[in-house]
Design a protein around this motif. Structure first.
Motif, PDB file in Angstrom:
ATOM      1  N   ILE A 159      -9.266   0.841  -1.874  1.00 43.46           N
ATOM      2  CA  ILE A 159      -8.516  -0.339  -2.465  1.00 43.46           C
ATOM      3  C   ILE A 159      -9.240  -0.278  -3.790  1.00 43.46           C
ATOM      4  O   ILE A 159     -10.183  -0.289  -4.380  1.00 43.46           O
ATOM      5  CB  ILE A 159      -8.853  -1.678  -1.797  1.00 43.46           C
ATOM      6  N   ILE A 181      -4.414   0.922  -0.635  1.00 45.71           N
ATOM      7  CA  ILE A 181      -4.080  -0.439  -0.945  1.00 45.71           C
ATOM      8  C   ILE A 181      -3.940  -0.916  -2.332  1.00 45.71           C
ATOM      9  O   ILE A 181      -5.052  -0.653  -3.141  1.00 45.71           O
ATOM     10  CB  ILE A 181      -4.843  -1.467  -0.072  1.00 45.71           C
ATOM     11  N   ASP A 206      -4.137  -3.781  -5.168  1.00 45.98           N
ATOM     12  CA  ASP A 206      -4.719  -5.201  -5.272  1.00 45.98           C
ATOM     13  C   ASP A 206      -4.272  -5.641  -6.644  1.00 45.98           C
ATOM     14  O   ASP A 206      -5.342  -5.965  -7.447  1.00 45.98           O
ATOM     15  CB  ASP A 206      -6.136  -5.493  -4.888  1.00 45.98           C
ATOM     16  N   ALA A 216       0.595  -1.184  -0.031  1.00 45.10           N
ATOM     17  CA  ALA A 216       0.153   0.020   0.008  1.00 45.10           C
ATOM     18  C   ALA A 216       0.746   1.179   0.002  1.00 45.10           C
ATOM     19  O   ALA A 216       2.238   1.141   0.194  1.00 45.10           O
ATOM     20  CB  ALA A 216      -0.920   0.056   1.235  1.00 45.10           C
TER      21      ALA A 216
END
Length: 187
Positions: free
Chosen positions: A71, A97, A99, A15
Motif C-alpha cells: 500500500i 492497494i 491510497d 487496487a
C-alpha cells in the motif's frame, strides 16, 4: 495508543492485481491472515527492493494461508504503470492497494502528514480483522520479508493455543511456554 489488538477500520480501496483492477474492503480481509506492507511511493529507490523481496516470500506466505497487500498513497493506475515498467515490480503477484485519499495510511497511523506519504509499516492481521503485529521503519531502512514467516507461524500457533506463548527466536516445532505461577522468576 497501540494498534495491537484493534480491528481494521472500515475501508474501500482500489487496487491492482495480476493485470486487473480490483476493489477491496475491510471485509475482504476476513477469514484469512493478511499482511499490509505500507511504503512511501512508487518509482522510488528502497521501495522496489522491499516489494521484490516480499514477492520472493509470497509463495511461502500463501502456503500459510496469508494474503499480502502492498500500500502506498499512489493510485492503482500508478501501481499498474510501475508494474509494467519495472523489472522488480513486474514480478509482483500480490495485490497493490492505492491510497490516494490517505485514509488507509492515516487509519494505520503511518501517514507522514508533512510529506503526504506512508511510512514503512508492516502489519499482520488475523482472520477476524484484528491487528496482531506492527513494525514501523524509518524511510531509508528497508525491511526483510523473510522474518514475516516466523512471525506468522507464531501468531497462528498462539491463535490455536491461547494458553501458550512463543519465546524469543521461536521456530515452528520448538518449545513454547505456558504462563503460570510456576514460571514466575524462573525464566
Amino acid at each position: 495508543m497501540s494498534l495491537i489488538g484493534s480491528e481494521v477500520q472500515a475501508f474501500t480501496a482500489d487496487a491492482y492485481r495480476n493485470g486487473e483492477f480490483v476493489t477491496l474492503t475491510d471485509e475482504s480481509l476476513k477469514g484469512k491472515w493478511n499482511i499490509f506492507c505500507f511504503y512511501p511511493a512508487d518509482f522510488t529507490f528502497v521501495c522496489p527492493t522491499e516489494l521484490e523481496d516480499l514477492q520472493k516470500e509470497y509463495a511461502a506466505l500463501k502456503q500459510l494461508g496469508v494474503e499480502v497487500y502492498s500500500i502506498s498513497t499512489d493510485t492503482h493506475f500508478t501501481h499498474k504503470a510501475w508494474h509494467d515498467h519495472s523489472d522488480a515490480i513486474g514480478k509482483i503477484e500480490y495485490t497493490m492497494i492505492g491510497d490516494p485519499s490517505q485514509r488507509l495510511s492515516r487509519s494505520f497511523e503511518v501517514l507522514n502528514e508533512q510529506d503526504g506519504l506512508a511510512d514503512r509499516g508492516t502489519f499482520i492481521i488475523d482472520p477476524d480483522g484484528i491487528i496482531q503485529a506492527v513494525e514501523i521503519n524509518a524511510g531509508g531502512m528497508g525491511r526483510d520479508a523473510s522474518i514475516l514467516i516466523n512471525k506468522i507461524k507464531a501468531a497462528q500457533y498462539i491463535r490455536k493455543n491461547p494458553n501458550e506463548v512463543c519465546p524469543a527466536k521461536w521456530k515452528e516445532g520448538s518449545e513454547t511456554l505456558k504462563p503460570s505461577l510456576d514460571l514466575v522468576g524462573k525464566i
